[in-house]
Design an enzyme around this catalytic site. Structure first.
Site, PDB file in Angstrom:
ATOM      1  N   ARG A   1       0.874  -1.189   0.000  1.00 42.85           N
ATOM      2  CA  ARG A   1       0.000   0.000   0.000  1.00 42.85           C
ATOM      3  C   ARG A   1       0.896   1.219   0.000  1.00 42.85           C
ATOM      4  O   ARG A   1       1.721   1.404   0.902  1.00 42.85           O
ATOM      5  CB  ARG A   1      -0.916   0.010   1.229  1.00 42.85           C
ATOM      6  CG  ARG A   1      -1.690   1.307   1.375  1.00 42.85           C
ATOM      7  CD  ARG A   1      -2.795   1.236   2.416  1.00 42.85           C
ATOM      8  NE  ARG A   1      -3.951   0.525   1.921  1.00 42.85           N
ATOM      9  CZ  ARG A   1      -5.187   0.622   2.430  1.00 42.85           C
ATOM     10  NH1 ARG A   1      -5.397   1.399   3.467  1.00 42.85           N
ATOM     11  NH2 ARG A   1      -6.183  -0.050   1.921  1.00 42.85           N
TER      12      ARG A   1
ATOM     13  N   ASP B   1     -17.423   7.222  -1.703  1.00 48.39           N
ATOM     14  CA  ASP B   1     -16.189   7.053  -0.931  1.00 48.39           C
ATOM     15  C   ASP B   1     -15.870   8.410  -0.297  1.00 48.39           C
ATOM     16  O   ASP B   1     -16.494   9.428  -0.625  1.00 48.39           O
ATOM     17  CB  ASP B   1     -15.056   6.567  -1.859  1.00 48.39           C
ATOM     18  CG  ASP B   1     -13.755   6.303  -1.105  1.00 48.39           C
ATOM     19  OD1 ASP B   1     -13.802   6.074   0.117  1.00 48.39           O
ATOM     20  OD2 ASP B   1     -12.679   6.344  -1.741  1.00 48.39           O
TER      21      ASP B   1
ATOM     22  N   CYS C   1     -16.495   1.647   0.406  1.00 45.90           N
ATOM     23  CA  CYS C   1     -15.369   0.755   0.732  1.00 45.90           C
ATOM     24  C   CYS C   1     -14.989   0.850   2.199  1.00 45.90           C
ATOM     25  O   CYS C   1     -14.326  -0.043   2.724  1.00 45.90           O
ATOM     26  CB  CYS C   1     -14.169   1.114  -0.143  1.00 45.90           C
ATOM     27  SG  CYS C   1     -13.602   2.810   0.087  1.00 45.90           S
TER      28      CYS C   1
ATOM     29  N   ARG D   1     -14.104  -8.916   2.182  1.00 42.41           N
ATOM     30  CA  ARG D   1     -12.677  -8.687   1.923  1.00 42.41           C
ATOM     31  C   ARG D   1     -11.869  -9.930   2.303  1.00 42.41           C
ATOM     32  O   ARG D   1     -10.963 -10.333   1.588  1.00 42.41           O
ATOM     33  CB  ARG D   1     -12.151  -7.472   2.726  1.00 42.41           C
ATOM     34  CG  ARG D   1     -12.775  -6.115   2.373  1.00 42.41           C
ATOM     35  CD  ARG D   1     -12.424  -5.629   0.991  1.00 42.41           C
ATOM     36  NE  ARG D   1     -11.001  -5.567   0.742  1.00 42.41           N
ATOM     37  CZ  ARG D   1     -10.205  -4.557   1.076  1.00 42.41           C
ATOM     38  NH1 ARG D   1     -10.695  -3.491   1.676  1.00 42.41           N
ATOM     39  NH2 ARG D   1      -8.915  -4.557   0.788  1.00 42.41           N
TER      40      ARG D   1
HETATM   41  N1  NVA Z   1     -10.084   6.681  -1.388  1.00 46.18           N
HETATM   42  C1  NVA Z   1      -9.692   6.223  -0.078  1.00 46.18           C
HETATM   43  C2  NVA Z   1      -9.896   4.751   0.068  1.00 46.18           C
HETATM   44  C3  NVA Z   1      -9.602   4.210   1.443  1.00 46.18           C
HETATM   45  C4  NVA Z   1      -9.754   2.748   1.540  1.00 46.18           C
HETATM   46  C5  NVA Z   1      -8.241   6.599   0.162  1.00 46.18           C
HETATM   47  O1  NVA Z   1      -7.419   6.431  -0.750  1.00 46.18           O
HETATM   48  O2  NVA Z   1      -7.931   7.068   1.252  1.00 46.18           O
HETATM   49  N1   CP Z   2     -11.420  -0.207   2.352  1.00 46.26           N
HETATM   50  C1   CP Z   2     -10.161  -0.270   2.784  1.00 46.26           C
HETATM   51  O1   CP Z   2      -9.212  -0.519   2.028  1.00 46.26           O
HETATM   52  O2   CP Z   2     -10.035  -0.047   4.114  1.00 46.26           O
HETATM   53  P1   CP Z   2      -8.672   0.122   4.910  1.00 46.26           P
HETATM   54  O3   CP Z   2      -8.083   1.444   4.523  1.00 46.26           O
HETATM   55  O4   CP Z   2      -9.089   0.070   6.364  1.00 46.26           O
HETATM   56  O5   CP Z   2      -7.755  -1.008   4.559  1.00 46.26           O
END
Ligand code: NVA
Ligand code: CP
Length: 303
Positions: free
Chosen positions: A103, A220, A260, A288
């Site tokens: 990530r 979102d 999400c 998930r």
């Molecule tokens: N669009 C959000 C999704 C979090 C799971 C972000 O990138 O923070």
């Molecule tokens: N939806 C999602 O990816 O949540 P987290 O940021 O908690 O992993």
């Protein structure tokens, strides 16, 4: 050859349905809480530069329950934070572990990692994409509706990583997607330009342009990770895009609300909607775990 999952289009439609079959199998074992040996002797790293609740935990639990060993690495605790190159990190990590779930901020960085890595790389969110989330969301829609054809999805809010991936996923699966975003926050231009079927996408800046016949209404956060400096500006611009009873006045009775998570209640959605019987956000989050298992078995060719 190693299989990476950096964007939703790394999978074919057939592969997505294959992963759904594996996912369904693992979900059917839910009550047994048995540890299987699908990932026996495999060690899988999670290298995260941004916070996470669902993605981290569902992957760690999935790996553990499949008999593998997860190792979480906060990237600020690694030498990446002191300037070690992605190339060297990827090459070294490949010698210790069997797969890596990343990530981070830039999609280019994860692509560079995959280029130099000898082991599969899975994208656990970048600024551009969130493919493991959208894979799960399609599974959840499929589970709820029994089909994916003829489903109409409406996304309202920020043209962000979730929106971009949803659009590419709909293109791949041949699903209609309609997006309402403020002019300044439209989905990524390249995503739109590279669609194989331009007809699947309609875009408007009118918040309730695509409410009436929507089967799925998805939103979102307005302030994604990394956008915090723009928070005040964004809250003002997105105000009219809030998912509330007034905006959904013309919605079908049986529309499904998806998000999400994490949700920012009172910003992109109000309690009355996210806590309503139309909302499937908790099942979406629960899935998930099972889609991660399906994906991991597919990537490591263990089923
Ligand atoms: N669009 C959000 C999704 C979090 C799971 C972000 O990138 O923070
Ligand atoms: N939806 C999602 O990816 O949540 P987290 O940021 O908690 O992993």
């Amino acid at each position: 050859m190693k299989k990476d999952f950096l964007k939703i289009k790394d999978l074919s439609k057939e592969e997505i349905f294959r992963i759904f079959d594996i996912t369904k199998y693992f979900k059917s074992l839910k009550k047994e809480k048995k540890i299987t040996d699908h990932l026996k002797n495999l060690t899988i790293g999670l290298l995260f530069s941004k916070p996470s609740t669902r993605t981290r935990l569902s992957f760690e639990v999935a790996i553990y329950q499949l008999g593998g060993f997860p190792i979480y690495l906060a990237s600020e605790s690694t030498q990446i934070s002191r300037g070690e190159s992605i190339k060297d990190t990827a090459r070294v990590i490949s010698k210790y572990i069997d797969g890596i779930i990343i990530r981070t901020y830039s999609q280019e960085e994860i692509e560079e990692f995959a280029k130099y890595s000898e082991i599969p790389v899975i994208n656990a969110l970048t600024d551009l994409y969130h493919p493991v989330q959208i894979l799960c969301d399609f599974y959840t829609i499929y589970e709820k509706k029994g089909i994916l054809e003829n489903i109409k999805i409406t996304y309202i809010g920020d043209g962000n990583n979730i929106c971009n991936t949803l659009i590419e996923g709909c293109d791949l699966l041949g699903i209609e997607i309609r997006v309402s975003c403020p002019e300044e926050y439209m989905p990524d231009e390249k995503v739109i330009k590279n669609l194989s079927n331009k007809k699947i996408l309609k875009i408007s800046s009118i918040p309730d342009a695509f409410i009436e016949d929507a089967d799925i209404i998805y939103t979102d956060t307005w302030v994604s990770m990394g956008d915090e400096k723009e928070r005040e500006k964004r809250l003002k611009i997105f105000k009219e895009y809030q998912i509330n009873k007034k905006l959904l006045k013309k919605a079908k009775k049986d529309f499904l609300f998806m998000h999400c998570l994490p949700a920012h209640r009172g910003e992109e959605v109000v309690d009355e909607i996210i806590d309503s019987p139309n909302s499937i956000v908790i099942e979406q989050a629960e899935n998930r775990l099972y889609t991660q298992k399906g994906l991991l078995c597919f990537i490591f060719e263990k089923i």
